[in-house]
Design a protein around this motif. Sequence first.
Motif, PDB file in Angstrom:
ATOM      1  N   ARG A 136       0.863  -1.191   0.000  1.00 39.60           N
ATOM      2  CA  ARG A 136       0.000   0.000   0.000  1.00 39.60           C
ATOM      3  C   ARG A 136       0.893   1.233   0.000  1.00 39.60           C
ATOM      4  N   TYR A 137       0.553   2.213  -0.810  1.00 39.91           N
ATOM      5  CA  TYR A 137       1.274   3.481  -0.714  1.00 39.91           C
ATOM      6  C   TYR A 137       0.847   4.210   0.549  1.00 39.91           C
ATOM      7  N   VAL A 138      -0.458   4.093   0.853  1.00 42.93           N
ATOM      8  CA  VAL A 138      -1.013   4.821   1.992  1.00 42.93           C
ATOM      9  C   VAL A 138      -1.695   3.805   2.902  1.00 42.93           C
TER      10      VAL A 138
ATOM     11  N   PRO B 279      -4.800  -2.165  -0.620  1.00 38.92           N
ATOM     12  CA  PRO B 279      -3.508  -2.432  -1.258  1.00 38.92           C
ATOM     13  C   PRO B 279      -3.524  -2.183  -2.769  1.00 38.92           C
ATOM     14  N   VAL B 280      -2.419  -1.734  -3.271  1.00 41.49           N
ATOM     15  CA  VAL B 280      -2.241  -1.453  -4.695  1.00 41.49           C
ATOM     16  C   VAL B 280      -1.661  -2.702  -5.377  1.00 41.49           C
ATOM     17  N   VAL B 281      -0.944  -3.487  -4.563  1.00 35.54           N
ATOM     18  CA  VAL B 281      -0.484  -4.816  -4.978  1.00 35.54           C
ATOM     19  C   VAL B 281      -0.974  -5.760  -3.890  1.00 35.54           C
TER      20      VAL B 281
ATOM     21  N   GLY C 186      -3.537  -4.934 -18.144  1.00 37.08           N
ATOM     22  CA  GLY C 186      -4.553  -4.566 -17.165  1.00 37.08           C
ATOM     23  C   GLY C 186      -4.854  -3.089 -17.225  1.00 37.08           C
ATOM     24  N   PRO C 187      -5.925  -2.691 -16.558  1.00 41.58           N
ATOM     25  CA  PRO C 187      -6.346  -1.293 -16.654  1.00 41.58           C
ATOM     26  C   PRO C 187      -5.341  -0.348 -16.003  1.00 41.58           C
ATOM     27  N   SER C 188      -5.417   0.897 -16.383  1.00 44.31           N
ATOM     28  CA  SER C 188      -4.585   1.912 -15.765  1.00 44.31           C
ATOM     29  C   SER C 188      -4.890   1.936 -14.262  1.00 44.31           C
ATOM     30  N   GLY C 189      -3.842   1.985 -13.451  1.00 44.94           N
ATOM     31  CA  GLY C 189      -4.041   1.960 -11.999  1.00 44.94           C
ATOM     32  C   GLY C 189      -4.122   0.552 -11.437  1.00 44.94           C
ATOM     33  N   GLY C 190      -3.962  -0.451 -12.294  1.00 50.29           N
ATOM     34  CA  GLY C 190      -4.062  -1.842 -11.861  1.00 50.29           C
ATOM     35  C   GLY C 190      -2.914  -2.307 -10.968  1.00 50.29           C
ATOM     36  N   GLY C 191      -1.785  -1.598 -11.061  1.00 47.43           N
ATOM     37  CA  GLY C 191      -0.659  -1.941 -10.195  1.00 47.43           C
ATOM     38  C   GLY C 191       0.593  -2.410 -10.920  1.00 47.43           C
ATOM     39  N   LYS C 192       0.609  -2.299 -12.256  1.00 49.69           N
ATOM     40  CA  LYS C 192       1.725  -2.817 -13.055  1.00 49.69           C
ATOM     41  C   LYS C 192       3.044  -2.103 -12.722  1.00 49.69           C
ATOM     42  N   SER C 193       3.012  -0.791 -12.768  1.00 50.24           N
ATOM     43  CA  SER C 193       4.254  -0.047 -12.521  1.00 50.24           C
ATOM     44  C   SER C 193       4.713  -0.255 -11.083  1.00 50.24           C
ATOM     45  N   THR C 194       3.773  -0.297 -10.175  1.00 52.28           N
ATOM     46  CA  THR C 194       4.134  -0.469  -8.766  1.00 52.28           C
ATOM     47  C   THR C 194       4.837  -1.805  -8.557  1.00 52.28           C
ATOM     48  N   LEU C 195       4.349  -2.833  -9.208  1.00 54.05           N
ATOM     49  CA  LEU C 195       4.961  -4.154  -9.076  1.00 54.05           C
ATOM     50  C   LEU C 195       6.416  -4.117  -9.552  1.00 54.05           C
TER      51      LEU C 195
ATOM     52  N   LEU D 275      12.204   0.266  -5.228  1.00 54.79           N
ATOM     53  CA  LEU D 275      11.882   1.670  -5.044  1.00 54.79           C
ATOM     54  C   LEU D 275      10.986   1.794  -3.822  1.00 54.79           C
ATOM     55  N   TYR D 276      10.311   0.692  -3.512  1.00 54.01           N
ATOM     56  CA  TYR D 276       9.489   0.612  -2.304  1.00 54.01           C
ATOM     57  C   TYR D 276       9.659  -0.770  -1.688  1.00 54.01           C
ATOM     58  N   HIS D 277       9.302  -0.853  -0.425  1.00 50.16           N
ATOM     59  CA  HIS D 277       9.267  -2.152   0.269  1.00 50.16           C
ATOM     60  C   HIS D 277       7.836  -2.627   0.382  1.00 50.16           C
TER      61      HIS D 277
HETATM   62  P1  ADP Z   1      -0.515   0.886 -13.516  1.00 55.40           P
HETATM   63  O1  ADP Z   1       0.950   0.961 -13.812  1.00 55.40           O
HETATM   64  O2  ADP Z   1      -1.096  -0.476 -13.722  1.00 55.40           O
HETATM   65  O3  ADP Z   1      -1.290   1.933 -14.245  1.00 55.40           O
HETATM   66  P2  ADP Z   1       0.240   1.905 -10.933  1.00 55.40           P
HETATM   67  O4  ADP Z   1       1.123   0.897 -10.294  1.00 55.40           O
HETATM   68  O5  ADP Z   1       0.884   3.087 -11.541  1.00 55.40           O
HETATM   69  O6  ADP Z   1      -0.726   1.173 -11.957  1.00 55.40           O
HETATM   70  O7  ADP Z   1      -0.799   2.446  -9.849  1.00 55.40           O
HETATM   71  C1  ADP Z   1      -1.548   1.576  -9.025  1.00 55.40           C
HETATM   72  C2  ADP Z   1      -2.322   2.408  -8.018  1.00 55.40           C
HETATM   73  O8  ADP Z   1      -1.422   3.049  -7.129  1.00 55.40           O
HETATM   74  C3  ADP Z   1      -3.165   3.506  -8.640  1.00 55.40           C
HETATM   75  O9  ADP Z   1      -4.354   3.604  -7.913  1.00 55.40           O
HETATM   76  C4  ADP Z   1      -2.320   4.738  -8.442  1.00 55.40           C
HETATM   77  O10 ADP Z   1      -3.121   5.877  -8.335  1.00 55.40           O
HETATM   78  C5  ADP Z   1      -1.616   4.451  -7.123  1.00 55.40           C
HETATM   79  N1  ADP Z   1      -0.300   5.106  -7.034  1.00 55.40           N
HETATM   80  C6  ADP Z   1       0.701   5.016  -7.947  1.00 55.40           C
HETATM   81  N2  ADP Z   1       1.783   5.701  -7.527  1.00 55.40           N
HETATM   82  C7  ADP Z   1       1.466   6.236  -6.325  1.00 55.40           C
HETATM   83  C8  ADP Z   1       2.169   7.046  -5.363  1.00 55.40           C
HETATM   84  N3  ADP Z   1       3.429   7.429  -5.573  1.00 55.40           N
HETATM   85  N4  ADP Z   1       1.503   7.413  -4.251  1.00 55.40           N
HETATM   86  C9  ADP Z   1       0.231   7.006  -4.025  1.00 55.40           C
HETATM   87  N5  ADP Z   1      -0.485   6.243  -4.871  1.00 55.40           N
HETATM   88  C10 ADP Z   1       0.128   5.850  -6.006  1.00 55.40           C
END
Ligand code: ADP
Length: 267
Positions: A62-64, A69-71, A88-97, A104-106
């Motif tokens: 979770r970012y917050v 959870p985002v992942v 997957g849809p935008s915001g799905g969690g791909k970049s975060t993974l 970049l995060y734990h």
């Molecule tokens: P994707 O790459 O699949 O579009 P992201 O991993 O970028 O998805 O984002 C997943 C969720 O995390 C989204 O709801 C996004 O708004 C949120 N998010 C991404 N980066 C941050 C951040 N730095 N702080 C808080 N929330 C974030």
Amino acid sequence: LALVVEPIQDLGKAYNEYKQGEPALERIFDLMRFNPEVTDKPSATHLQHVNGDIKFHDVTFRYVDSMPPVVDGVNLHIRPGESIAFVGPSGGGKSTLAKLLLRLYHPQSGYMLLDNHDVQDIQLQCLRTHIAFVSQDAMLFSGTIAENIAYRDPLGDINMARVEYAAKIAHAEEFIKMLPEGYDSNVGQRGSSLSGGQKQRSELLLKEALRNLMTNHTVTVLIIAHQQEMVLMADRIVSLEGGKLQEITKLDFLSQNGHLQKITSPN
Ligand code: ADP
Ligand code: MG
């Protein structure tokens, strides 16, 4: 070596966002420089050689704290030399993974292994040398061929040896050398030295480079793909939605995208 890529899907759109002050690039570099979590343990390991075996084990992030959870409980095993497309849809969690893998995060729970070493125990520099990460955010649309080949080190350096290595595996070397400025040829809008046709060829080249990397199976490739063609190049497809990962077949992917007739037609 493992490679995480998110090729630009629409150069024009990306450039517009960039001009409108999209702060993604700065944000990423700031994060890496200043996120206090991103430090090495005194006992951190240096890996000489990496096969590119990657495991996500029950990873939740979770970012917050107060937000969902985002992942969310992600399990995934990617074998050396395999290529895997994240859709997957935008915001799905791909970049975060991808960012979690590169520390970049734990994650709040779960862990990730590279060649059976917890990524938290691997020296950061070593981790990021062996896992090349190119995100759409960090792409320099006005950059050089080298920058665009997808080898921007998250710490900000372009590793030319790796760029050339990738170009070689991709059989793209000859084409690049034919360009007036070689790897330094500008592909972008500002001060562009490439004609429309050359630019198109450069884009094709990057796509071919990726295709070759993926079919070559010497490099593990994680690709955040926006184009159907790119998705289908990968060995496997996983979809991330609401942070939950699901593996899907190419057939599932095609039918979900309404292109089933393409592969069932006689031709
Ligand atoms: P994707 O790459 O699949 O579009 P992201 O991993 O970028 O998805 O984002 C997943 C969720 O995390 C989204 O709801 C996004 O708004 C949120 N998010 C991404 N980066 C941050 C951040 N730095 N702080 C808080 N929330 C974030
Ligand atoms: Mg993303």
